[in-house]
Design a protein around this motif. Structure first.
Motif, short mmCIF file in Angstrom:
data_model
loop_
_atom_site.label_atom_id
_atom_site.label_comp_id
_atom_site.label_asym_id
_atom_site.label_seq_id
_atom_site.Cartn_x
_atom_site.Cartn_y
_atom_site.Cartn_z
N ILE A 110 7.37 35.20 -24.90
CA ILE A 110 8.32 35.01 -23.92
C ILE A 110 9.77 35.18 -24.39
CG2 ILE A 110 9.18 33.28 -21.88
CD1 ILE A 110 6.04 32.22 -22.25
N THR A 111 10.69 35.87 -23.89
CA THR A 111 11.95 36.09 -24.18
C THR A 111 12.99 35.84 -22.82
OG1 THR A 111 11.40 37.69 -25.83
CG2 THR A 111 13.54 37.37 -25.05
N PRO A 151 9.42 24.66 -19.69
CA PRO A 151 10.28 25.22 -18.59
C PRO A 151 11.03 26.02 -18.93
CG PRO A 151 10.05 22.62 -18.49
CD PRO A 151 9.51 23.19 -19.77
N LEU A 152 11.37 27.08 -17.97
CA LEU A 152 12.59 28.03 -18.39
C LEU A 152 13.59 27.48 -18.12
CD1 LEU A 152 11.10 31.25 -16.61
CD2 LEU A 152 10.83 30.59 -18.87
N ASN A 153 14.75 27.83 -19.02
CA ASN A 153 16.26 27.41 -18.89
C ASN A 153 16.84 27.75 -17.44
OD1 ASN A 153 16.26 26.28 -21.46
ND2 ASN A 153 16.70 28.58 -22.10
N LYS A 154 17.48 26.91 -16.75
CA LYS A 154 18.16 27.19 -15.56
C LYS A 154 19.07 28.53 -15.37
CE LYS A 154 17.65 22.47 -14.02
NZ LYS A 154 18.28 21.42 -13.40
N ASP A 206 23.78 46.01 -14.86
CA ASP A 206 23.49 44.62 -15.38
C ASP A 206 23.03 44.88 -16.80
OD1 ASP A 206 24.19 43.38 -13.05
OD2 ASP A 206 22.09 43.39 -12.31
N THR A 207 23.67 44.01 -17.76
CA THR A 207 23.15 43.70 -18.93
C THR A 207 22.67 42.60 -19.39
OG1 THR A 207 24.98 45.51 -19.65
CG2 THR A 207 23.94 44.20 -21.47
N TYR A 208 21.44 42.46 -20.00
CA TYR A 208 20.99 41.23 -20.24
C TYR A 208 20.70 41.03 -21.77
CZ TYR A 208 19.65 40.87 -15.18
OH TYR A 208 19.68 40.90 -13.96
N TYR A 209 20.79 39.71 -22.05
CA TYR A 209 20.62 39.39 -23.62
C TYR A 209 19.67 38.40 -23.99
CZ TYR A 209 25.29 41.82 -23.64
OH TYR A 209 26.25 42.62 -23.27
N PRO A 210 18.85 38.36 -24.97
CA PRO A 210 17.86 37.49 -25.11
C PRO A 210 18.61 36.05 -25.41
CG PRO A 210 17.58 39.35 -26.84
CD PRO A 210 18.95 39.47 -25.74
N SER A 211 18.00 35.01 -24.70
CA SER A 211 18.75 33.77 -25.18
C SER A 211 17.82 32.69 -25.84
CB SER A 211 19.08 33.12 -23.72
OG SER A 211 18.11 33.13 -22.74
N THR A 212 16.62 32.74 -25.30
CA THR A 212 15.53 32.20 -25.99
C THR A 212 14.45 32.84 -26.18
OG1 THR A 212 16.27 30.25 -24.89
CG2 THR A 212 14.35 29.90 -25.80
N ALA A 213 13.56 32.73 -27.32
CA ALA A 213 12.02 33.42 -27.54
C ALA A 213 11.04 32.45 -28.10
CB ALA A 213 12.40 34.61 -28.10
N VAL A 244 12.65 37.22 -17.52
CA VAL A 244 11.84 36.74 -18.38
C VAL A 244 11.03 38.19 -19.00
CG1 VAL A 244 10.05 35.33 -19.11
CG2 VAL A 244 11.48 34.60 -17.46
N ARG A 245 11.14 38.26 -20.07
CA ARG A 245 10.36 39.55 -20.71
C ARG A 245 9.05 39.02 -21.53
NH1 ARG A 245 10.08 41.97 -25.90
NH2 ARG A 245 9.44 44.16 -25.42
#
Length: 111
Positions: A106-107, A41-44, A20-27, A49-50
């Motif tokens: 929070i990332t 609230p976190l995105n659906k 699995d490869t994860y990419y930052p979407s919001t920080a 979460v890092r």
């Protein structure tokens, strides 16, 4: 010997393809202190979460607000400057409480 080596290389390549490869979407940052604070609230679409904090703190993923922090039994200690990644289960808040003022980064990560 060559066939065994080739078979090993093919099987290792297949395992790497399933990683699995994860990419930052919001920080963003949350200012924290001695009272509980909640993130937005976190995105659906967030898979994990890092979290990294400037001070020792306690964090939890919860569907309610910071007022519910004391009732949460699934909180974890997050030592200062020590990143942790938690699996997200949808639109939840990151709840945090610390003994002193600090910043929690929070990332949100997605596939």
């Amino acid at each position: 010997m060559k066939k065994s080596l080739l078979a090993l290389m093919i099987s290792l390549g297949a395992c790497a393809a399933h990683a699995d490869t994860y990419y930052p979407s919001t920080a963003y940052n949350v200012s924290i202190g001695t009272t509980a604070a909640a993130s937005q609230p976190l995105n659906k679409t967030t898979d994990s979460v890092r979290l990294v904090c400037t001070v020792d703190c306690y964090v939890a993923l919860e569907s309610s607000s910071a007022a519910a922090f004391a009732a949460v039994s699934a909180y974890v200690l997050l030592p200062a400057d020590w990143p942790i990644t938690l699996k997200s289960l949808g639109s939840k808040f990151v709840l945090v409480s610390a003994g002193s003022s600090g910043i929690l980064n929070i990332t949100e990560m997605s596939k």
